[in-house]
Scaffold this motif. Structure first.
Motif, PDB file in Angstrom:
ATOM      1  N   TYR A   1      -0.394 -38.154  92.703  1.00 17.73           N
ATOM      2  CA  TYR A   1      -1.332 -37.690  91.618  1.00 17.73           C
ATOM      3  C   TYR A   1      -2.068 -38.933  91.254  1.00 17.73           C
ATOM      4  O   TYR A   1      -1.965 -40.030  91.656  1.00 17.73           O
ATOM      5  CB  TYR A   1      -0.516 -37.272  90.339  1.00 17.73           C
ATOM      6  CG  TYR A   1       0.333 -38.142  89.623  1.00 17.73           C
ATOM      7  CD1 TYR A   1      -0.361 -38.813  88.608  1.00 17.73           C
ATOM      8  CD2 TYR A   1       1.671 -38.544  90.017  1.00 17.73           C
ATOM      9  CE1 TYR A   1       0.562 -40.070  87.770  1.00 17.73           C
ATOM     10  CE2 TYR A   1       2.375 -39.060  89.192  1.00 17.73           C
ATOM     11  CZ  TYR A   1       1.935 -39.864  88.293  1.00 17.73           C
ATOM     12  OH  TYR A   1       2.784 -40.819  87.667  1.00 17.73           O
ATOM     13  N   LYS A   2      -3.146 -38.641  90.649  1.00 13.16           N
ATOM     14  CA  LYS A   2      -3.933 -39.623  90.003  1.00 13.16           C
ATOM     15  C   LYS A   2      -4.045 -39.922  88.778  1.00 13.16           C
ATOM     16  O   LYS A   2      -3.364 -39.092  88.009  1.00 13.16           O
ATOM     17  CB  LYS A   2      -5.576 -39.152  90.218  1.00 13.16           C
ATOM     18  CG  LYS A   2      -5.900 -39.269  91.712  1.00 13.16           C
ATOM     19  CD  LYS A   2      -7.571 -38.974  91.963  1.00 13.16           C
ATOM     20  CE  LYS A   2      -7.907 -39.149  93.498  1.00 13.16           C
ATOM     21  NZ  LYS A   2      -8.255 -40.469  93.814  1.00 13.16           N
TER      22      LYS A   2
ATOM     23  N   HIS B   1      -4.738 -33.282  87.297  1.00  9.82           N
ATOM     24  CA  HIS B   1      -3.538 -33.918  87.505  1.00  9.82           C
ATOM     25  C   HIS B   1      -2.943 -33.921  86.529  1.00  9.82           C
ATOM     26  O   HIS B   1      -1.726 -34.606  86.320  1.00  9.82           O
ATOM     27  CB  HIS B   1      -4.031 -35.500  88.190  1.00  9.82           C
ATOM     28  CG  HIS B   1      -4.833 -35.478  89.625  1.00  9.82           C
ATOM     29  ND1 HIS B   1      -4.327 -35.692  90.507  1.00  9.82           N
ATOM     30  CD2 HIS B   1      -6.155 -35.327  89.745  1.00  9.82           C
ATOM     31  CE1 HIS B   1      -4.900 -35.627  91.659  1.00  9.82           C
ATOM     32  NE2 HIS B   1      -6.359 -35.362  90.987  1.00  9.82           N
TER      33      HIS B   1
ATOM     34  N   LEU C   1       0.797 -32.626  86.363  1.00  9.97           N
ATOM     35  CA  LEU C   1       1.650 -33.557  87.297  1.00  9.97           C
ATOM     36  C   LEU C   1       2.226 -34.470  86.692  1.00  9.97           C
ATOM     37  O   LEU C   1       3.394 -35.030  86.917  1.00  9.97           O
ATOM     38  CB  LEU C   1       1.220 -33.544  88.648  1.00  9.97           C
ATOM     39  CG  LEU C   1       2.012 -34.242  89.823  1.00  9.97           C
ATOM     40  CD1 LEU C   1       3.282 -33.298  89.860  1.00  9.97           C
ATOM     41  CD2 LEU C   1       1.561 -34.289  91.047  1.00  9.97           C
ATOM     42  N   GLN C   2       1.183 -35.306  85.953  1.00 11.59           N
ATOM     43  CA  GLN C   2       1.712 -36.538  85.288  1.00 11.59           C
ATOM     44  C   GLN C   2       2.640 -36.158  84.081  1.00 11.59           C
ATOM     45  O   GLN C   2       3.422 -36.861  83.990  1.00 11.59           O
ATOM     46  CB  GLN C   2       0.316 -37.119  84.554  1.00 11.59           C
ATOM     47  CG  GLN C   2      -0.702 -37.683  85.552  1.00 11.59           C
ATOM     48  CD  GLN C   2      -1.806 -38.124  84.897  1.00 11.59           C
ATOM     49  OE1 GLN C   2      -2.072 -38.118  83.359  1.00 11.59           O
ATOM     50  NE2 GLN C   2      -2.927 -38.617  85.500  1.00 11.59           N
TER      51      GLN C   2
ATOM     52  N   SER D   1       6.961 -41.806  93.492  1.00 16.40           N
ATOM     53  CA  SER D   1       5.517 -41.225  93.216  1.00 16.40           C
ATOM     54  C   SER D   1       4.445 -42.258  93.988  1.00 16.40           C
ATOM     55  O   SER D   1       4.667 -43.407  93.986  1.00 16.40           O
ATOM     56  CB  SER D   1       5.293 -41.077  91.510  1.00 16.40           C
ATOM     57  OG  SER D   1       5.050 -42.729  91.252  1.00 16.40           O
TER      58      SER D   1
ATOM     59  N   LYS E   1       0.642 -42.989  93.322  1.00 16.12           N
ATOM     60  CA  LYS E   1      -0.620 -42.802  92.259  1.00 16.12           C
ATOM     61  C   LYS E   1      -1.701 -43.287  92.871  1.00 16.12           C
ATOM     62  O   LYS E   1      -1.855 -44.280  93.604  1.00 16.12           O
ATOM     63  CB  LYS E   1      -0.238 -43.734  90.998  1.00 16.12           C
ATOM     64  CG  LYS E   1       0.936 -43.185  90.123  1.00 16.12           C
ATOM     65  CD  LYS E   1       1.195 -43.904  89.048  1.00 16.12           C
ATOM     66  CE  LYS E   1       2.509 -43.872  88.431  1.00 16.12           C
ATOM     67  NZ  LYS E   1       2.842 -44.644  87.555  1.00 16.12           N
TER      68      LYS E   1
ATOM     69  N   PRO F   1      -3.483 -33.165  93.631  1.00 16.59           N
ATOM     70  CA  PRO F   1      -1.948 -33.495  93.162  1.00 16.59           C
ATOM     71  C   PRO F   1      -0.962 -32.512  94.119  1.00 16.59           C
ATOM     72  O   PRO F   1      -1.374 -31.355  94.112  1.00 16.59           O
ATOM     73  CB  PRO F   1      -2.035 -33.019  91.524  1.00 16.59           C
ATOM     74  CG  PRO F   1      -3.329 -32.141  91.611  1.00 16.59           C
ATOM     75  CD  PRO F   1      -4.207 -32.648  92.654  1.00 16.59           C
TER      76      PRO F   1
ATOM     77  N   GLU G   1      -2.446 -28.279  91.541  1.00 22.55           N
ATOM     78  CA  GLU G   1      -3.733 -28.529  90.879  1.00 22.55           C
ATOM     79  C   GLU G   1      -3.800 -27.662  89.802  1.00 22.55           C
ATOM     80  O   GLU G   1      -4.054 -26.380  89.816  1.00 22.55           O
ATOM     81  CB  GLU G   1      -4.674 -28.527  91.906  1.00 22.55           C
ATOM     82  CG  GLU G   1      -6.090 -29.130  91.247  1.00 22.55           C
ATOM     83  CD  GLU G   1      -7.205 -29.140  92.250  1.00 22.55           C
ATOM     84  OE1 GLU G   1      -7.920 -29.891  91.857  1.00 22.55           O
ATOM     85  OE2 GLU G   1      -7.088 -28.750  93.498  1.00 22.55           O
TER      86      GLU G   1
END
Length: 163
Positions: A36-37, A43, A46-47, A68, A70, A76, A93
């Motif tokens: 994920y970003k 995102h 998912l965070q 993870s 990043k 994601p 997503e």
């Protein structure tokens, strides 16, 4: 006054929070990778999944490697790697953390009579599975209480003797 865990998201390190997880993964699940970003609207779910649910999943499934990555990919994604070589991707997503958890349960969680069974004892848990000390594992240095140490050259060990 009760002591509370300190730091950011300290509640995630409490035993009662970790034990409240109910996801037991199948025995052939070996690795889960989460990509994920740290910025971006798609995102966020998912965070939150990484911060809310992954600690509980790791606690209940100590034999599964979870990591993870990043800010590497554009989308994601959750990847699940099985012991027989199969791989599965979850496109997450724009999904919420609870929806991601349900998708993960549908693909990789135990079902039926196996669901909810306690995890196998981990070899590093001393005192809980019959071992009191690491010296009881083959290949380790024996306890000084049972066998005297030989060829010890530590400065703290030789303080009492004259040289």
């Amino acid at each position: 006054m009760a002591l509370r865990p300190k730091g950011r998201f300290g509640f995630r390190r409490t035993l009662e929070y970790l034990e409240s997880g109910r996801v037991y993964l199948k025995d052939n699940v070996k690795t889960i990778s989460v990509h994920y970003k740290t910025h971006g609207v798609g995102h966020r779910g998912l965070q939150r999944f990484w911060h809310e649910h992954i600690p509980q999943i790791q606690y209940k499934n100590p034999d599964v490697q979870i990591f993870s990555e990043k800010n590497i990919g554009e989308l994601p994604i959750v990847r699940i790697y099985f012991g027989d070589g199969r791989k599965t991707k979850l496109d997450v997503e724009g999904k919420s953390s609870d929806t991601i958890l349900e998708d993960l349960k549908a693909i990789a969680a135990q079902t039926g009579s196996n669901a909810g069974k306690e995890a196998k004892p981990h070899p590093a848990d001393f005192g809980q599975i019959g071992r009191k000390c690491i010296c009881e594992i083959p290949g380790q240095v024996p306890c000084p209480a049972k066998v005297p140490l030989q060829n010890v050259s530590h400065s703290w060990h030789n303080k009492g003797s004259s040289s």
